[in-house]
Scaffold this motif. Structure first.
Motif, short mmCIF file in Angstrom:
data_model
loop_
_atom_site.label_atom_id
_atom_site.label_comp_id
_atom_site.label_asym_id
_atom_site.label_seq_id
_atom_site.Cartn_x
_atom_site.Cartn_y
_atom_site.Cartn_z
N GLY A 110 0.79 -1.22 0.00
CA GLY A 110 0.00 0.00 0.00
C GLY A 110 0.82 1.27 0.00
O GLY A 110 0.28 2.36 0.24
N TYR A 111 2.12 1.16 -0.29
CA TYR A 111 3.00 2.33 -0.22
C TYR A 111 2.67 3.30 -1.34
O TYR A 111 2.46 2.92 -2.50
CB TYR A 111 4.46 1.89 -0.33
N ARG A 112 2.62 4.57 -1.01
CA ARG A 112 2.45 5.64 -1.97
C ARG A 112 3.51 6.70 -1.67
O ARG A 112 3.71 7.07 -0.51
CB ARG A 112 1.06 6.28 -1.88
N PRO A 113 4.21 7.20 -2.69
CA PRO A 113 5.26 8.19 -2.44
C PRO A 113 4.68 9.45 -1.80
O PRO A 113 3.67 9.99 -2.26
CB PRO A 113 5.82 8.48 -3.84
N GLU A 114 5.33 9.90 -0.72
CA GLU A 114 4.85 11.06 0.02
C GLU A 114 5.73 12.29 -0.17
O GLU A 114 5.25 13.40 0.00
CB GLU A 114 4.77 10.72 1.51
N THR A 115 7.00 12.11 -0.49
CA THR A 115 7.86 13.27 -0.68
C THR A 115 7.49 14.00 -1.97
O THR A 115 7.00 13.38 -2.93
CB THR A 115 9.33 12.84 -0.74
N GLU A 116 7.72 15.29 -1.98
CA GLU A 116 7.33 16.10 -3.14
C GLU A 116 8.05 15.66 -4.41
O GLU A 116 7.44 15.54 -5.48
CB GLU A 116 7.65 17.57 -2.85
N GLY A 117 9.36 15.38 -4.28
CA GLY A 117 10.12 15.00 -5.46
C GLY A 117 9.70 13.67 -6.03
O GLY A 117 9.47 13.54 -7.24
N LEU A 118 9.57 12.65 -5.18
CA LEU A 118 9.23 11.32 -5.66
C LEU A 118 7.81 11.27 -6.21
O LEU A 118 7.53 10.57 -7.19
CB LEU A 118 9.39 10.30 -4.52
N ALA A 119 6.90 12.01 -5.60
CA ALA A 119 5.52 12.04 -6.13
C ALA A 119 5.48 12.72 -7.48
O ALA A 119 4.70 12.33 -8.37
CB ALA A 119 4.62 12.76 -5.13
N ALA A 120 6.32 13.75 -7.69
CA ALA A 120 6.29 14.48 -8.95
C ALA A 120 6.93 13.71 -10.10
O ALA A 120 6.53 13.88 -11.26
CB ALA A 120 7.00 15.83 -8.78
#
Length: 376
Positions: A336-346
């Protein structure tokens, strides 16, 4: 008696460049000898056509810490442009005897940030230069199975050469006529050809920052196995600076190869500046060429503490060159992991997959699955 060989004098054009490196060391910047050599090579590669080309080469090769970039620029202007004034924190810097190491008889000041996290559970922007001894891998059996299975599972692409085949889109006229001669001019069957396939190059980028401390040893052992199992592999590490380890890892003896690699990497368990490291990678044309048409594997948790904009732009440029980018993060072990950091999400739209990188077995399974793609 043979007279001793005299060292060749430093060219006049290179003296200001070497003097700038000495100025940086005097003001608390950690500048290794190999970075000075890379700086000289970068200036030679860029021309240079203007003083800004020299500045770009210095930033790409010396990689000043983000928090001290203003000081770096002030020292650059003072040295090359004769700008008046001193950097703001030049008077505040005091060299500590405990923060100096001797290398080849020359003292180098090493900047150790106060934000270094010893447990390796959080990312930091501070640069910490350290020496580390890599432990032998605990999953040697997994690596041996991976090495045996990899040659047949490597991702491939269509080449430009042709080879004979029972079925194919084209007719091999020369082979058909040779067969006809053996049958008194009768063409009994048309010979076919098809395009051959080639193994895609692999570019492995390994995060050695403090937040990846628990995986650094295993990832370097995996890189050694990958270099010896695949024909075209390039390996780099990054934390607060970029280090190429391909040549060191080509040694057959794993312990010796890892020992040499450990000596080359100077930013073990330090800060995380992914964007700056990727920008330095793309700034060198030879390095950027390694990514063209390659499968790019990035072993990192993506906890960027530098400018996320630099990370986003770098990954976008890397994706334009590469065949695919696979980001293998220990945090992705949770389904269920979802990227939370701004860079990785972008950057998520620019990477092909965000997969589990928590164990060596998980990384090996992912790499072996890449060969199941149809060659394109």
């Amino acid at each position: 008696m043979t007279a001793p060989l005299a060292l060749s004098p430093l060219p006049a054009a290179a003296r200001p460049l070497v003097g700038f490196a000495s100025l940086l060391r005097a003001n608390g910047f950690a500048v290794a000898p190999e970075q000075v050599v890379a700086f000289l090579a970068g200036v030679d590669l860029l021309g240079p056509r203007s003083i800004e080309d020299v500045r770009k080469a210095a930033v790409a090769t010396i990689a000043p810490p983000r928090e001290r970039r203003d000081t770096f620029d002030a020292l650059f202007d003072a040295h090359f442009l004769g700008a008046a004034g001193e950097p703001e924190d030049a008077d505040d810097w005091q060299a500590d005897d405990d923060m100096k190491v001797e290398e080849e008889g020359v003292g180098q000041d090493i900047l150790i940030g106060e934000e270094v996290h010893e447990t390796g559970r959080e990312a930091t922007s501070a640069e910490a230069l350290a020496v580390r001894q890599l432990r032998p891998p605990d999953d040697g059996d997994t690596l041996r199975r991976f090495t045996r299975a990899l040659p047949e599972a490597l991702p491939r692409r269509r080449g430009y050469r042709h080879r004979r085949a029972r079925r194919g889109p084209g007719i091999d006229l020369a082979a058909s006529l040779k067969a006809a001669i053996r049958n008194d001019g009768e063409v009994m069957a048309l010979k076919r050809w098809r395009r051959s396939t080639r193994v895609r190059p692999i570019l492995l980028l390994i995060d050695v920052s403090g937040s990846m401390k628990q995986r650094s040893d295993a990832n370097l052992a995996l890189a050694h196995a990958l270099v010896h199992a695949a024909p075209r592999v390039e390996v780099f590490t990054f934390g607060t600076r970029l280090t190429r380890l391909t040549t060191a890892l080509k040694r057959r003896n794993r312990s010796r190869a890892l020992a040499i690699a450990a000596d080359l990497v100077a930013d073990w368990d330090g800060g995380t500046r992914i964007g700056d490291a990727l920008q330095a990678f793309l700034a060198v044309p030879r390095f950027a060429g390694y990514a063209r048409g390659a499968v790019v594997l990035i072993l990192s948790d993506g906890l960027e503490r530098g400018d996320p904009g630099a990370m986003i732009r770098s990954v976008q440029r890397l994706a334009a060159r590469a065949h695919r980018i696979d980001w293998l993060s220990p945090l992705a072990a949770d389904s269920g992991y979802r990227p939370e950091t701004e860079g990785l999400a972008a950057i998520r739209p620019f990477i092909t997959s965000l997969a589990n990188g928590a164990t060596t077995a998980a990384v090996c399974r992912h790499v072996l699955s890449l060969g199941r793609e149809r060659a394109a």
